[in-house]
Scaffold this motif. Structure first.
Motif, short mmCIF file in Angstrom:
data_model
loop_
_atom_site.label_atom_id
_atom_site.label_comp_id
_atom_site.label_asym_id
_atom_site.label_seq_id
_atom_site.Cartn_x
_atom_site.Cartn_y
_atom_site.Cartn_z
N ALA A 275 38.51 6.20 -39.15
CA ALA A 275 39.24 7.46 -39.08
C ALA A 275 38.65 8.49 -40.04
O ALA A 275 38.57 9.68 -39.72
N ALA A 276 38.21 8.01 -41.21
CA ALA A 276 37.58 8.94 -42.16
C ALA A 276 36.29 9.49 -41.59
O ALA A 276 35.96 10.67 -41.78
N GLY A 277 35.55 8.66 -40.87
CA GLY A 277 34.34 9.15 -40.24
C GLY A 277 34.62 10.20 -39.19
O GLY A 277 33.75 11.02 -38.87
N ALA A 278 35.82 10.19 -38.61
CA ALA A 278 36.20 11.20 -37.62
C ALA A 278 36.83 12.42 -38.26
O ALA A 278 37.28 13.33 -37.55
N GLY A 279 36.92 12.44 -39.58
CA GLY A 279 37.42 13.62 -40.26
C GLY A 279 38.88 13.55 -40.65
O GLY A 279 39.45 14.57 -41.05
N VAL A 280 39.53 12.41 -40.55
CA VAL A 280 40.94 12.26 -40.92
C VAL A 280 41.03 11.27 -42.07
O VAL A 280 40.61 10.12 -41.95
N ASP A 281 41.58 11.74 -43.23
CA ASP A 281 41.78 10.86 -44.37
C ASP A 281 43.11 10.12 -44.20
O ASP A 281 44.15 10.75 -44.00
N VAL A 282 43.05 8.80 -44.31
CA VAL A 282 44.22 7.97 -44.13
C VAL A 282 44.53 7.29 -45.45
O VAL A 282 43.67 6.58 -46.00
N ALA A 283 45.74 7.52 -45.98
CA ALA A 283 46.20 6.83 -47.17
C ALA A 283 46.94 5.57 -46.72
O ALA A 283 47.94 5.66 -46.01
N LEU A 284 46.44 4.42 -47.12
CA LEU A 284 47.01 3.14 -46.70
C LEU A 284 47.73 2.49 -47.87
O LEU A 284 47.14 2.28 -48.93
N THR A 285 48.99 2.18 -47.70
CA THR A 285 49.80 1.54 -48.73
C THR A 285 50.38 0.25 -48.17
O THR A 285 50.99 0.26 -47.10
N ARG A 286 50.18 -0.85 -48.90
CA ARG A 286 50.77 -2.12 -48.55
C ARG A 286 51.79 -2.48 -49.62
O ARG A 286 51.52 -2.39 -50.81
N ARG A 287 52.95 -2.95 -49.17
CA ARG A 287 53.99 -3.36 -50.10
C ARG A 287 54.50 -4.74 -49.71
O ARG A 287 54.46 -5.12 -48.55
N GLY A 288 55.00 -5.44 -50.68
CA GLY A 288 55.50 -6.78 -50.43
C GLY A 288 54.40 -7.81 -50.52
O GLY A 288 53.24 -7.51 -50.84
N ALA A 289 54.78 -9.07 -50.28
CA ALA A 289 53.85 -10.19 -50.37
C ALA A 289 53.02 -10.23 -49.09
O ALA A 289 53.52 -10.64 -48.03
N VAL A 290 51.77 -9.82 -49.20
CA VAL A 290 50.87 -9.87 -48.04
C VAL A 290 50.60 -11.34 -47.70
O VAL A 290 50.18 -12.11 -48.55
N ARG A 291 50.88 -11.71 -46.47
CA ARG A 291 50.77 -13.11 -46.06
C ARG A 291 50.36 -13.16 -44.59
O ARG A 291 50.48 -12.17 -43.87
N PRO A 292 49.89 -14.32 -44.16
CA PRO A 292 49.54 -14.46 -42.74
C PRO A 292 50.77 -14.27 -41.86
O PRO A 292 51.87 -14.71 -42.18
N LEU A 293 50.54 -13.62 -40.73
CA LEU A 293 51.61 -13.35 -39.76
C LEU A 293 51.35 -14.11 -38.47
O LEU A 293 50.21 -14.50 -38.19
N PRO A 294 52.39 -14.33 -37.67
CA PRO A 294 52.15 -14.90 -36.34
C PRO A 294 51.18 -14.04 -35.56
O PRO A 294 51.18 -12.81 -35.68
N PRO A 295 50.31 -14.66 -34.76
CA PRO A 295 49.26 -13.89 -34.07
C PRO A 295 49.82 -12.73 -33.24
O PRO A 295 49.25 -11.64 -33.24
N GLU A 296 50.93 -12.95 -32.51
CA GLU A 296 51.44 -11.88 -31.67
C GLU A 296 51.97 -10.72 -32.50
O GLU A 296 51.81 -9.55 -32.13
N VAL A 297 52.58 -11.00 -33.67
CA VAL A 297 53.07 -9.94 -34.54
C VAL A 297 51.90 -9.21 -35.20
O VAL A 297 51.89 -7.98 -35.30
N ASP A 298 50.91 -9.98 -35.63
CA ASP A 298 49.74 -9.38 -36.29
C ASP A 298 49.00 -8.43 -35.35
O ASP A 298 48.66 -7.30 -35.72
N LEU A 299 48.79 -8.88 -34.11
CA LEU A 299 48.09 -8.03 -33.14
C LEU A 299 48.92 -6.80 -32.79
O LEU A 299 48.38 -5.68 -32.74
N ALA A 300 50.22 -6.98 -32.55
CA ALA A 300 51.06 -5.83 -32.19
C ALA A 300 51.10 -4.82 -33.33
O ALA A 300 51.03 -3.59 -33.09
#
Length: 422
Positions: A275-300
């Protein structure tokens, strides 16, 4: 070319062969254990195991041989056996047996054949009974109306039972066909969502990079080279995704599907860089305990963020947005907010540009399939907000530690966090 395997030899033999073999074995045994067996089988000596047994053997063998291919002929054979038994006068006991065989064939026709064939099978024994009754009355033979009525009732009962089986089977087939249609429709929609989310995002990035490169080609060769490199990388990624999807579709034809990983939230950093290469700056914030998710939830979750960022790139009219991913104990909250011109929730993107609405519709379908919550619409202070809440399996710790926000490498500053909710 798909060929059906041939059944075993014993299963390919017609039913008439098995019935004939059974009667042959029985007659052979009787020849070995009783003298003058042939005379007994061809004449009546006061024993039902004599000539009536021969009539029953012939009728049942012919009925079994004709039942599948010529069911009406099987009914006629059974009725002929009954008429023959009645004509011999001295062996009337076998007539009801032959008629019960005809009843069984009528029930079979009603259960497995068309309505025209089943009604014809029903008419044959009824017409035979009427004919026998009138013949007895006209010629002065003793006739019992109750006996003929009872036999007619057995025919009707056999037909009704078979017809009930036929209707039940037709209803089951209709339900199975409807379920198959729904499964095909659901799979078609799933493939359409995957193609839309994957291709629309990458092609949008390619289009913006190509436009940027064409504008600065003469004045900024380095920027043009960077745009071309981004176009090449994005094109290769798109082709790889299409190849993976086509490989999965071909798996039913006996070809092994590729084992490439399905994208998930772990790919968000690369999405931010594109997205930055296309000219849009994206601020990404993650909160909570990052952990593996079920495949269908992760993909969605990844596809929802991807589509929302794609809409910002293509339609918002702004050059920055904020993506927030919150790992809760029992749900995953996603928000993508921008400060563009805004749009109605039914448009294609996050601006006032009207469209088919496939992007938002696809996100809403993904969330609905996971029994989550989804909302999208203009923000009160300007811009557009996409929010989704996806339920997670139980078992996550209630007091999960909250991590410090993780910033995308393309932004040094973070926007004000956006409230998570539909």
């Amino acid at each position: 070319m798909i060929t059906e395997p041939r059944p075993p030899l014993l299963r390919r033999l017609p039913a008439g062969v098995w019935v004939g073999a059974l009667w042959t074995a029985l007659v052979a045994f009787r020849f070995l254990t009783r003298e003058d067996e042939l005379r007994h089988l061809l004449s009546y000596q006061g024993n039902l195991e004599d000539m009536p047994l021969t009539v029953t053997a012939v009728v049942t063998t012919l009925v079994a041989a004709l039942l599948v291919r010529l069911p009406l002929a099987a009914v006629a054979v059974a009725l002929a056996g009954g008429v023959f038994a009645l004509g011999t006068v001295r062996v009337p006991e076998t007539a009801p047996l032959q008629f019960l065989i005809a009843d069984g064939v009528v029930g079979y026709c009603a259960a497995t054949r068309s309505r025209r064939v089943s009604l014809s099978a029903l008419a044959l024994p009824l017409a035979t009974l009427v004919g026998l009754f009138l013949h007895g009355v006209v010629n002065g033979y003793p006739v019992n109306p109750l006996a003929y009525t009872g036999l007619a009732a057995t025919v009707l009962i056999a037909w009704l039972v078979g017809n009930t089986v036929h209707q039940s089977r037709a209803h089951t087939e209709a339900l199975r066909g409807r379920a198959a249609e729904q499964a095909v429709t659901a799979e078609r929609l799933r493939i359409a969502r995957e193609l839309h989310d994957m291709v629309a995002h990458n092609i949008g990035i390619i289009a913006i990079q190509a436009g940027m490169g064409s504008r600065v080609m003469d004045t900024q060769p380095a920027e043009t080279r960077g745009a071309l490199e981004a176009i090449e990388a994005t094109s290769r990624e798109t082709l790889a995704g299409l190849r993976r999807m086509l490989g999965a579709l071909r798996q039913g034809e006996g070809e092994p599907a590729p084992l490439e990983a399905v994208p998930g939230l772990g790919e968000l950093d690369r999405l931010v860089r594109r997205a930055a290469g296309a000219g849009v700056d994206v601020a990404l914030t993650r909160r909570g305990a990052v952990r593996p998710l079920p495949p269908e939830v992760d993909l969605a979750a990844y596809r929802i963020v991807q589509e929302a960022v794609t809409n910002v790139v293509k339609h918002s009219g702004t050059r920055d947005c904020h993506v927030t991913v919150v790992y809760g104990p029992r749900e995953l909250d996603l928000t993508v907010a921008d400060r563009g011109t805004g749009a109605a929730a039914g448009t294609t993107g996050t601006t006032g540009t009207p469209g088919t609405g496939y992007g938002l519709a696809g996100m809403r379908e993904r969330v609905a399939l996971l029994h989550g919550e989804f909302g999208a619409g203009p923000r009160p202070g300007g811009g557009f907000l996409v929010a989704a809440r996806l339920p997670l399996p139980d078992g996550a710790p209630e007091d999960a530690p909250v991590q410090a926000p993780v910033q995308a490498p393309v932004r040094a500053s973070v926007q004000t966090p956006v409230e998570v909710g539909p």
